[in-house]
Design an enzyme around this catalytic site. Structure first.
Site, PDB file in Angstrom:
ATOM      1  CB  CYS A 156      -0.891  -0.011   1.234  1.00 56.91           C
ATOM      2  SG  CYS A 156      -1.687   1.579   1.534  1.00 56.91           S
TER       3      CYS A 156
ATOM      4  CB  CYS B 286       1.055   1.287   4.724  1.00 50.52           C
ATOM      5  SG  CYS B 286      -0.500   0.409   4.999  1.00 50.52           S
TER       6      CYS B 286
ATOM      7  CG  ASN C 248      -2.842  13.631  -5.586  1.00 49.34           C
ATOM      8  OD1 ASN C 248      -2.179  12.792  -6.193  1.00 49.34           O
ATOM      9  ND2 ASN C 248      -4.148  13.530  -5.436  1.00 49.34           N
TER      10      ASN C 248
ATOM     11  CG  HIS D  83      -4.031  -1.194   4.696  1.00 50.14           C
ATOM     12  ND1 HIS D  83      -3.730  -0.319   3.681  1.00 50.14           N
ATOM     13  CD2 HIS D  83      -4.651  -2.256   4.115  1.00 50.14           C
ATOM     14  CE1 HIS D  83      -4.141  -0.836   2.517  1.00 50.14           C
ATOM     15  NE2 HIS D  83      -4.707  -2.006   2.750  1.00 50.14           N
TER      16      HIS D  83
ATOM     17  CG  ASN E  60     -13.833  10.062  -4.068  1.00 56.10           C
ATOM     18  OD1 ASN E  60     -14.892  10.675  -3.959  1.00 56.10           O
ATOM     19  ND2 ASN E  60     -12.874  10.451  -4.904  1.00 56.10           N
TER      20      ASN E  60
ATOM     21  N   GLY F 187     -14.865   5.090  -6.991  1.00 56.75           N
ATOM     22  CA  GLY F 187     -13.635   5.493  -7.668  1.00 56.75           C
ATOM     23  C   GLY F 187     -12.424   5.561  -6.762  1.00 56.75           C
TER      24      GLY F 187
ATOM     25  CB  SER G 289      -7.389   4.011  -6.868  1.00 59.19           C
ATOM     26  OG  SER G 289      -6.901   5.247  -6.428  1.00 59.19           O
TER      27      SER G 289
ATOM     28  CG  HIS H 241      -4.124   3.440   4.121  1.00 59.21           C
ATOM     29  ND1 HIS H 241      -3.145   2.662   4.685  1.00 59.21           N
ATOM     30  CD2 HIS H 241      -4.275   4.505   4.949  1.00 59.21           C
ATOM     31  CE1 HIS H 241      -2.709   3.228   5.794  1.00 59.21           C
ATOM     32  NE2 HIS H 241      -3.389   4.347   5.972  1.00 59.21           N
TER      33      HIS H 241
ATOM     34  CG  HIS I 291      -6.946   7.957   1.018  1.00 56.99           C
ATOM     35  ND1 HIS I 291      -7.410   6.684   0.690  1.00 56.99           N
ATOM     36  CD2 HIS I 291      -6.940   8.655  -0.149  1.00 56.99           C
ATOM     37  CE1 HIS I 291      -7.652   6.617  -0.607  1.00 56.99           C
ATOM     38  NE2 HIS I 291      -7.396   7.806  -1.153  1.00 56.99           N
TER      39      HIS I 291
ATOM     40  CD  GLN J  20      -8.086  12.670  -3.750  1.00 60.73           C
ATOM     41  OE1 GLN J  20      -7.468  13.477  -4.447  1.00 60.73           O
ATOM     42  NE2 GLN J  20      -8.752  11.659  -4.269  1.00 60.73           N
TER      43      GLN J  20
ATOM     44  CG  HIS K 164     -20.028  22.485  -0.350  1.00 62.40           C
ATOM     45  ND1 HIS K 164     -21.070  21.754  -0.871  1.00 62.40           N
ATOM     46  CD2 HIS K 164     -19.065  22.504  -1.322  1.00 62.40           C
ATOM     47  CE1 HIS K 164     -20.755  21.343  -2.098  1.00 62.40           C
ATOM     48  NE2 HIS K 164     -19.541  21.771  -2.386  1.00 62.40           N
TER      49      HIS K 164
ATOM     50  CG  PHE L 218     -26.722   2.690 -12.366  1.00 62.50           C
ATOM     51  CD1 PHE L 218     -25.437   2.583 -12.877  1.00 62.50           C
ATOM     52  CD2 PHE L 218     -27.260   1.598 -11.712  1.00 62.50           C
ATOM     53  CE1 PHE L 218     -24.719   1.403 -12.747  1.00 62.50           C
ATOM     54  CE2 PHE L 218     -26.547   0.410 -11.574  1.00 62.50           C
ATOM     55  CZ  PHE L 218     -25.278   0.313 -12.097  1.00 62.50           C
TER      56      PHE L 218
ATOM     57  CE1 TYR M 133     -36.208  13.526 -16.954  1.00 61.18           C
ATOM     58  CE2 TYR M 133     -35.404  13.292 -14.710  1.00 61.18           C
ATOM     59  CZ  TYR M 133     -36.167  13.957 -15.645  1.00 61.18           C
ATOM     60  OH  TYR M 133     -36.875  15.070 -15.265  1.00 61.18           O
ATOM     61  CD  GLU M 134     -31.442   9.436 -13.115  1.00 65.65           C
ATOM     62  OE1 GLU M 134     -31.354   9.174 -14.332  1.00 65.65           O
ATOM     63  OE2 GLU M 134     -32.077   8.721 -12.324  1.00 65.65           O
TER      64      GLU M 134
HETATM   65  O1  LIG Z   1     -35.334   2.952 -16.246  1.00 71.17           O
HETATM   66  P1  LIG Z   1     -34.292   1.884 -16.010  1.00 71.17           P
HETATM   67  O2  LIG Z   1     -33.560   1.469 -17.250  1.00 71.17           O
HETATM   68  O3  LIG Z   1     -34.832   0.729 -15.231  1.00 71.17           O
HETATM   69  O4  LIG Z   1     -33.235   2.587 -15.032  1.00 71.17           O
HETATM   70  C1  LIG Z   1     -32.114   3.300 -15.463  1.00 71.17           C
HETATM   71  O5  LIG Z   1     -32.451   4.526 -16.097  1.00 71.17           O
HETATM   72  C2  LIG Z   1     -33.117   5.497 -15.313  1.00 71.17           C
HETATM   73  C3  LIG Z   1     -33.248   6.773 -16.135  1.00 71.17           C
HETATM   74  O6  LIG Z   1     -31.998   7.269 -16.570  1.00 71.17           O
HETATM   75  C4  LIG Z   1     -32.390   5.781 -13.995  1.00 71.17           C
HETATM   76  O7  LIG Z   1     -33.203   6.586 -13.167  1.00 71.17           O
HETATM   77  C5  LIG Z   1     -32.033   4.487 -13.251  1.00 71.17           C
HETATM   78  O8  LIG Z   1     -31.239   4.790 -12.132  1.00 71.17           O
HETATM   79  C6  LIG Z   1     -31.279   3.557 -14.215  1.00 71.17           C
HETATM   80  O9  LIG Z   1     -30.967   2.352 -13.567  1.00 71.17           O
HETATM   81  O1  LIG Z   2      -7.749  11.030  -6.949  1.00 77.74           O
HETATM   82  P1  LIG Z   2      -8.075   9.569  -7.097  1.00 77.74           P
HETATM   83  O2  LIG Z   2      -8.531   8.934  -5.807  1.00 77.74           O
HETATM   84  O3  LIG Z   2      -6.992   8.796  -7.777  1.00 77.74           O
HETATM   85  O4  LIG Z   2      -9.324   9.551  -8.109  1.00 77.74           O
HETATM   86  C1  LIG Z   2     -10.673   9.605  -7.727  1.00 77.74           C
HETATM   87  O5  LIG Z   2     -11.043  10.871  -7.177  1.00 77.74           O
HETATM   88  C2  LIG Z   2     -10.946  12.001  -8.053  1.00 77.74           C
HETATM   89  C3  LIG Z   2     -11.485  13.204  -7.337  1.00 77.74           C
HETATM   90  O6  LIG Z   2     -12.818  13.020  -6.900  1.00 77.74           O
HETATM   91  C4  LIG Z   2     -11.673  11.750  -9.369  1.00 77.74           C
HETATM   92  O7  LIG Z   2     -11.359  12.796 -10.274  1.00 77.74           O
HETATM   93  C5  LIG Z   2     -11.293  10.412 -10.003  1.00 77.74           C
HETATM   94  O8  LIG Z   2     -12.109  10.174 -11.128  1.00 77.74           O
HETATM   95  C6  LIG Z   2     -11.481   9.308  -8.972  1.00 77.74           C
HETATM   96  O9  LIG Z   2     -11.107   8.063  -9.509  1.00 77.74           O
END
Ligand SMILES: O=P(O)(O)O[C@H]1O[C@H](CO)[C@@H](O)[C@H](O)[C@H]1O
Ligand SMILES: O=P(O)(O)O[C@H]1O[C@H](CO)[C@@H](O)[C@H](O)[C@H]1O
Lengths: 341, 341
Positions: free
Chosen positions: A51, A54, A76, A113, A153, A159, A161, A164, A166, A168, A281, A312, A316-317
């Protein structure tokens, strides 16, 4: 509680960003045939020779970590922001760019760790809080730095990686989009009401007691009315402070206690090390009048139904608005059942 | 091309949303030790008896799909928006909500379970385009519906729960956040310049020829200067049309050709069925003056380095601004190498 909000599709307004979230309370019964996340039930050793976070280990750039005993901060090695990005403006018709300077740091929460904030002692979390304060002050006092973004994160699905424990800190010369929005909304309210938007909101929430998860003498943990993520929460100081540096030692301990309570409840919720992105914030460090700011910490966890099924934010989102299935009030009930007090 | 933009951290302005993206060109060498996506190399049958979208099969609610031959549309069995959500406003101090009515549809692109847009014939893609037009018109003519969002989530990593080629249409009573932003920016420009913001941008891009991927007589495929996702692209009609219903039959074929070209190039890029969310932004159907709108289709693909390593929009991105590592110009080169013309 208005029952319409538990039964029918509606949108809720985020007073801090000025944006809306689409809520579909009737939709949680939808079956899921999509992607499942893999959970690692691997028990991590307290020290991992491979790691790069560590104590005593060598990082990719050849630097050796000290034999640190509590919290360890370093710049970083693959920073997204450069201290020495030259100052430039690019303006060509409808193309517009600006140089951005910044300093990115990594902050190891513990030499151990195997830990996460959820299984660290409140005193040890408090050491992390003290470092956040120190970094906010020292980075913020740099003339080049006008905003300091502290975040974590947690979990591969977010995301992260390296498991450990931590977080940022990305600090930079201009205000990022989300901060800009919250700056405007809080300033408008403050100039009209001469009181803190988030402070007034907090009073209302405490009175209603429908979305409060936990409180101690100095902090409230709640799910905001306009939460986007299924189990999103916020930690808000009861007093109107613009930034984390303003809290006393006692308040800092109460903040650490709040972090401990919510992260433990999260881990219990789906019996898994609960992934999330969290962030603080707070007032920009741009030497402007920032009295309208009321600092707060938010947790954005992706899990929806279980340790392996996440929400997800796609389609739409991305093109429309964020959308959620379970209501904030339903989420609060679930989290509270898992709170140890 | 300004070399600063290829070498140093900077931010770029999105003229359509009014927001910024942080660009870190120097950061693409960062090693990746985080989560890898699993790719399914499974060859799908043309018909799957267990797929609820295949012709003749029965869906969860008991309805039987017709024995359709090209495109098939039906109302989503688990719609996020309800037609009959009662009309209400909720205003209690700092809590604010509004009811939202809507109609959600699912649109199967082909009866063939094994296909995707990338391996469909242009004529067959054109049939999908014709249905998009029809749905935009018919949903939009409903008094309750003021905006029609057409989109597709492709690939398990994009939350798609069924590999059968399909997209969705969520239409609703109010304008979602992203549409609201683009509405404002385009309106401001149009009222000041009496010409289309996106049209003028397109002219500039065609002249510069630095981010153009492909064009035919009626459409341009490009990566916008302010792209967020690593291999983000946009398809823009050369003529200033407010919505997809305005294009002629010939233009519709040219649009289908553009979709075919970019999705095929995507699949070649990492030798995988390339995941993405795509969507069409166009004029609201709210009977207002919408001449400032210039419709377009965007692709937001998550992959960054390979078929298994995606870009995570987490932490800083959630609390600050979107951030990207490779520049738009580098991405264009990569996509163009995979274009078949
Ligand atoms: O409608 P689905 O395919 O079941 O669901 C997918 O699309 C939607 C619209 O982008 C999202 O809100 C869901 O989170 C996603 O899993
Ligand atoms: O900085 P890391 O941990 O390598 O990377 C992670 O955090 C970052 C900041 O939120 C993002 O931009 C990366 O996409 C994510 O993988």
């Amino acid at each position: 509680m208005d029952t319409n909000l538990q039964d029918y599709s509606h949108k809720r307004f985020n007073i801090l960003t000025g944006e809306w979230v689409l809520v579909s309370p009737h939709r949680s019964k939808r079956p899921w045939q999509g992607q499942n996340e893999t959970i690692s039930n691997e028990i991590r050793p307290t020290y991992d020779p491979n790691c790069y976070l560590c104590p005593g280990n060598t990082r990719i750039n050849g630097e050796k970590n000290p034999d640190y005993k509590d919290v360890f901060v370093f710049t970083n090695d693959f920073a997204a922001l450069q201290v020495d990005s030259p100052n430039f403006s690019f303006n060509d018709g409808l193309l517009r760019a600006e140089s951005e300077q910044g300093i990115c740091k990594v902050i190891c929460f513990s030499p151990d760790h195997s830990r996460s904030l959820a299984d660290m002692k409140v005193d040890d979390i408090n050491k992390v809080v003290r470092v956040w304060q120190k970094e906010y002050i020292s980075l913020g006092s740099n003339d080049m730095i006008n905003y300091v973004q502290i975040f974590e994160n947690k979990g591969a699905v977010m995301g992260c990686s390296n498991p450990h424990p931590h977080g940022q800190i990305w600090s930079q010369s201009s205000l990022p989009n989300e901060v800009e929005k919250k700056d405007k909304q809080q300033e408008n309210y403050y100039s009209q009401n001469n009181s803190s938007l988030l402070g007034d909101y907090l009073k209302q929430e405490v009175e209603l007691n429908e979305r409060i998860i936990y409180q101690n003498d100095h902090f409230v943990v709640l799910t905001p009315f306009w939460a986007i993520w299924p189990f999103e929460t916020m930690i808000i100081p009861k007093k109107h402070y613009t930034d984390i540096a303003q809290i006393s030692e006692q308040e800092s301990l109460a903040f650490a206690d709040s972090i401990s309570k919510i992260t433990k409840a999260y881990d219990k919720l789906f019996q898994t090390s609960f992934p999330y992105s969290s962030g603080i914030h707070q007032a920009p460090t741009n030497n402007k009048q920032n009295d309208h700011w009321h600092w707060h910490m938010s947790f954005y966890p992706p899990l929806l139904r279980s340790a392996t099924v996440k929400k997800f934010m796609v389609g739409y989102e991305m093109f429309g608005s964020p959308q959620r299935d379970i209501t904030a009030e339903q989420a609060v009930e679930r989290i509270k059942e898992n709170l140890e007090v």
